[in-house]
Scaffold this motif. Structure first.
Motif, mmCIF file in Angstrom:
data_model
loop_
_atom_site.group_PDB
_atom_site.id
_atom_site.type_symbol
_atom_site.label_atom_id
_atom_site.label_comp_id
_atom_site.label_asym_id
_atom_site.label_seq_id
_atom_site.Cartn_x
_atom_site.Cartn_y
_atom_site.Cartn_z
ATOM 1 N N ILE A 140 0.961 -1.175 0.115
ATOM 2 C CA ILE A 140 0.148 0.049 0.113
ATOM 3 C C ILE A 140 0.926 1.095 0.001
ATOM 4 O O ILE A 140 0.686 2.115 -0.635
ATOM 5 C CB ILE A 140 -0.994 -0.073 1.182
ATOM 6 N N PHE A 141 1.939 1.246 0.823
ATOM 7 C CA PHE A 141 2.839 2.394 0.817
ATOM 8 C C PHE A 141 3.483 2.580 -0.735
ATOM 9 O O PHE A 141 3.501 3.650 -0.813
ATOM 10 C CB PHE A 141 3.862 2.221 1.928
ATOM 11 N N GLU A 142 4.156 1.718 -1.045
ATOM 12 C CA GLU A 142 4.549 1.595 -2.259
ATOM 13 C C GLU A 142 3.660 2.211 -3.287
ATOM 14 O O GLU A 142 3.974 2.879 -4.315
ATOM 15 C CB GLU A 142 5.039 0.411 -3.034
ATOM 16 N N SER A 143 2.186 1.868 -3.335
ATOM 17 C CA SER A 143 1.423 2.315 -4.482
ATOM 18 C C SER A 143 1.216 3.740 -4.201
ATOM 19 O O SER A 143 0.619 4.246 -5.210
ATOM 20 C CB SER A 143 0.143 1.413 -4.141
ATOM 21 N N ARG A 144 1.474 4.569 -3.287
ATOM 22 C CA ARG A 144 1.387 5.991 -3.080
ATOM 23 C C ARG A 144 2.519 6.735 -3.573
ATOM 24 O O ARG A 144 2.648 7.889 -2.917
ATOM 25 C CB ARG A 144 0.791 6.193 -1.873
ATOM 26 N N ALA A 145 3.474 6.364 -4.049
ATOM 27 C CA ALA A 145 4.724 6.913 -4.377
ATOM 28 C C ALA A 145 4.849 8.312 -5.026
ATOM 29 O O ALA A 145 5.593 8.970 -5.225
ATOM 30 C CB ALA A 145 5.648 6.006 -4.975
ATOM 31 N N THR A 146 3.655 8.489 -5.699
ATOM 32 C CA THR A 146 3.555 9.543 -6.479
ATOM 33 C C THR A 146 2.959 10.940 -5.751
ATOM 34 O O THR A 146 2.742 11.943 -6.045
ATOM 35 C CB THR A 146 2.512 9.584 -7.599
ATOM 36 N N GLU A 147 2.472 10.716 -4.259
ATOM 37 C CA GLU A 147 2.111 11.825 -3.565
ATOM 38 C C GLU A 147 3.195 12.442 -2.765
ATOM 39 O O GLU A 147 4.240 11.979 -2.704
ATOM 40 C CB GLU A 147 1.371 11.000 -2.401
ATOM 41 N N ASP A 148 2.988 13.718 -2.669
ATOM 42 C CA ASP A 148 4.025 14.735 -2.377
ATOM 43 C C ASP A 148 5.107 14.529 -1.150
ATOM 44 O O ASP A 148 6.179 14.669 -1.008
ATOM 45 C CB ASP A 148 3.471 15.961 -2.296
ATOM 46 N N TRP A 149 4.183 13.904 -0.256
ATOM 47 C CA TRP A 149 4.990 13.575 1.073
ATOM 48 C C TRP A 149 5.612 12.183 1.069
ATOM 49 O O TRP A 149 6.449 12.082 1.908
ATOM 50 C CB TRP A 149 4.021 13.271 2.059
ATOM 51 N N LEU A 172 10.717 11.484 13.736
ATOM 52 C CA LEU A 172 10.789 10.558 12.373
ATOM 53 C C LEU A 172 9.444 9.996 12.354
ATOM 54 O O LEU A 172 8.809 9.983 10.983
ATOM 55 C CB LEU A 172 11.682 9.532 12.424
ATOM 56 N N LEU A 173 8.664 9.904 13.381
ATOM 57 C CA LEU A 173 7.288 9.367 13.146
ATOM 58 C C LEU A 173 6.280 10.211 12.672
ATOM 59 O O LEU A 173 5.411 10.078 12.060
ATOM 60 C CB LEU A 173 6.854 9.097 14.659
ATOM 61 N N LEU A 174 6.486 11.729 12.949
ATOM 62 C CA LEU A 174 5.900 12.876 12.518
ATOM 63 C C LEU A 174 6.089 13.062 10.858
ATOM 64 O O LEU A 174 5.221 13.130 9.960
ATOM 65 C CB LEU A 174 6.170 14.120 13.090
ATOM 66 N N ARG A 175 7.251 12.686 10.311
ATOM 67 C CA ARG A 175 7.584 12.732 9.029
ATOM 68 C C ARG A 175 6.730 11.533 8.352
ATOM 69 O O ARG A 175 6.550 11.873 7.169
ATOM 70 C CB ARG A 175 9.015 12.760 8.816
ATOM 71 N N ALA A 176 6.952 10.343 8.908
ATOM 72 C CA ALA A 176 6.147 9.279 8.569
ATOM 73 C C ALA A 176 4.747 9.303 8.672
ATOM 74 O O ALA A 176 4.086 8.419 7.976
ATOM 75 C CB ALA A 176 6.993 8.020 8.916
ATOM 76 N N ALA A 177 4.296 10.298 9.369
ATOM 77 C CA ALA A 177 2.903 10.258 9.426
ATOM 78 C C ALA A 177 1.948 10.114 8.450
ATOM 79 O O ALA A 177 0.807 9.218 8.640
ATOM 80 C CB ALA A 177 2.384 11.199 10.480
ATOM 81 N N PRO A 178 1.888 10.891 7.177
ATOM 82 C CA PRO A 178 1.264 10.507 6.022
ATOM 83 C C PRO A 178 0.710 9.267 5.727
ATOM 84 O O PRO A 178 -0.345 9.133 5.142
ATOM 85 C CB PRO A 178 1.795 11.344 4.980
ATOM 86 N N MET A 179 1.603 8.233 5.790
ATOM 87 C CA MET A 179 1.255 7.114 5.475
ATOM 88 C C MET A 179 0.226 6.181 6.275
ATOM 89 O O MET A 179 -0.340 5.304 5.978
ATOM 90 C CB MET A 179 2.553 6.189 5.506
ATOM 91 N N GLY A 180 -0.009 7.015 7.308
ATOM 92 C CA GLY A 180 -1.199 6.265 8.234
ATOM 93 C C GLY A 180 -2.568 6.778 7.869
ATOM 94 O O GLY A 180 -3.820 6.278 8.680
#
Length: 296
Positions: A140-149, A172-180
């Protein structure tokens, strides 16, 4: 804030949320993280409109004190805190909702005290307790690779294993947060911004104690005996837990149905409250449909 005395004499806190329509049937709600302040649950997308939400602060989070013993943070011990809360509230039986890591606490409770549950809702669970870690969250994460974040989140995720201290972990968790989240708009950004200040490093570190012990198999062996209806909710954009983990958790019960919500990440009540809330409310009213394991 009300308090209750747990099995070892420790005074733990909890909140009671009631909507404008007044008190409804109780729904106990467990926060995940692990070790995150339960404030991030909010009102769970308005579930308090027809339910009285009882939201405990687990040991070392919110207004609850630290555990006097390290094992008090482990998910089976937190399940016994929940049983103490039930006794304090005078509930013969009750409905339970858990999110994220707290789904392990809820499963431990169901294994030990399943006769006390009328309904069990497990929201975006992982399957560490089941001993399997599916890889569809990564897909799922890889499928969203075109998103800005995505690029910055990718770097943060791969830096987390080598983080030097909790301050770096929080950053780091804050930077990774959009994937949630299903999308990265204003409500999602505001919700994610609260996470760094809500994480307790000691409760977080102690939560999974014993998960690899033989006792885990005994716990899992009792889950098919749980008689109450169980609903597992997953999101098809959840790049933290994925969807297959929820299916594995549901397979541990004989009375479980799975609902996968479209356009939803790890926090369904933030992404799509008007989708999440009716699914939960309908389940709490009607219970288990063995044929309904699809998506909405």
């Amino acid at each position: 804030m009300p308090h209750y005395t747990s099995y070892d004499g420790v005074e733990l806190s909890y909140q009671v949320l009631e909507g404008s329509e007044g008190a409804g049937p109780p729904l106990v709600c467990l926060a995940g993280g692990p070790g995150r302040d339960a404030a991030y649950l909010g009102d769970l997308g308005g579930l308090d409109a027809h339910r009285t939400l009882i939201v405990p602060d687990s040991r070392g989070t919110g207004a609850s004190p630290p555990s006097p013993e390290p094992w008090g943070y482990a998910f089976p011990a937190l399940a016994e805190d929940l049983e103490s809360l039930r006794t304090h509230l005078g509930l013969e039986t009750f409905a339970l909702l858990a999110h994220d890591a707290a789904c392990a606490t809820a499963q431990a409770y169901a294994a030990q005290h399943g006769d006390r549950l009328t309904r069990l809702v497990l929201v975006t669970p992982g399957s560490r307790l089941q001993g399997e870690l599916p890889d569809d969250a990564e897909e799922i994460f890889e499928s969203r690779a075109t998103e800005d974040w995505w690029t910055d989140a990718y770097v943060a995720v791969h830096t987390l294993p080598t983080a030097g201290d909790m301050d770096e972990v929080r950053s780091l968790l804050l930077r990774a947060a959009p994937m949630g989240y299903g999308r990265w708009d204003g409500p999602q950004r505001a919700h994610a911004a609260t996470e760094p200040g809500q994480l307790g490093p000691v409760p977080r570190a102690g939560f999974w104690q014993g998960v690899d012990d033989p006792a885990r198999h005994a716990l899992l062996s009792r889950l098919p005996e749980v008689g109450c209806p169980v609903l597992v909710i997953t999101g098809d954009r959840d790049a933290l837990a994925g969807m297959r983990a929820g299916e594995l958790v549901a397979a541990s019960f004989r009375t479980a149905a799975v609902r996968t919500l479209h356009g939803v990440g790890h926090y369904p009540w933030v992404d799509e409250p008007d989708l999440f809330r009716p699914v939960v409310e309908q389940f709490l009213k009607r219970g288990y449909d063995p044929e309904a394991r699809g998506a909405v």
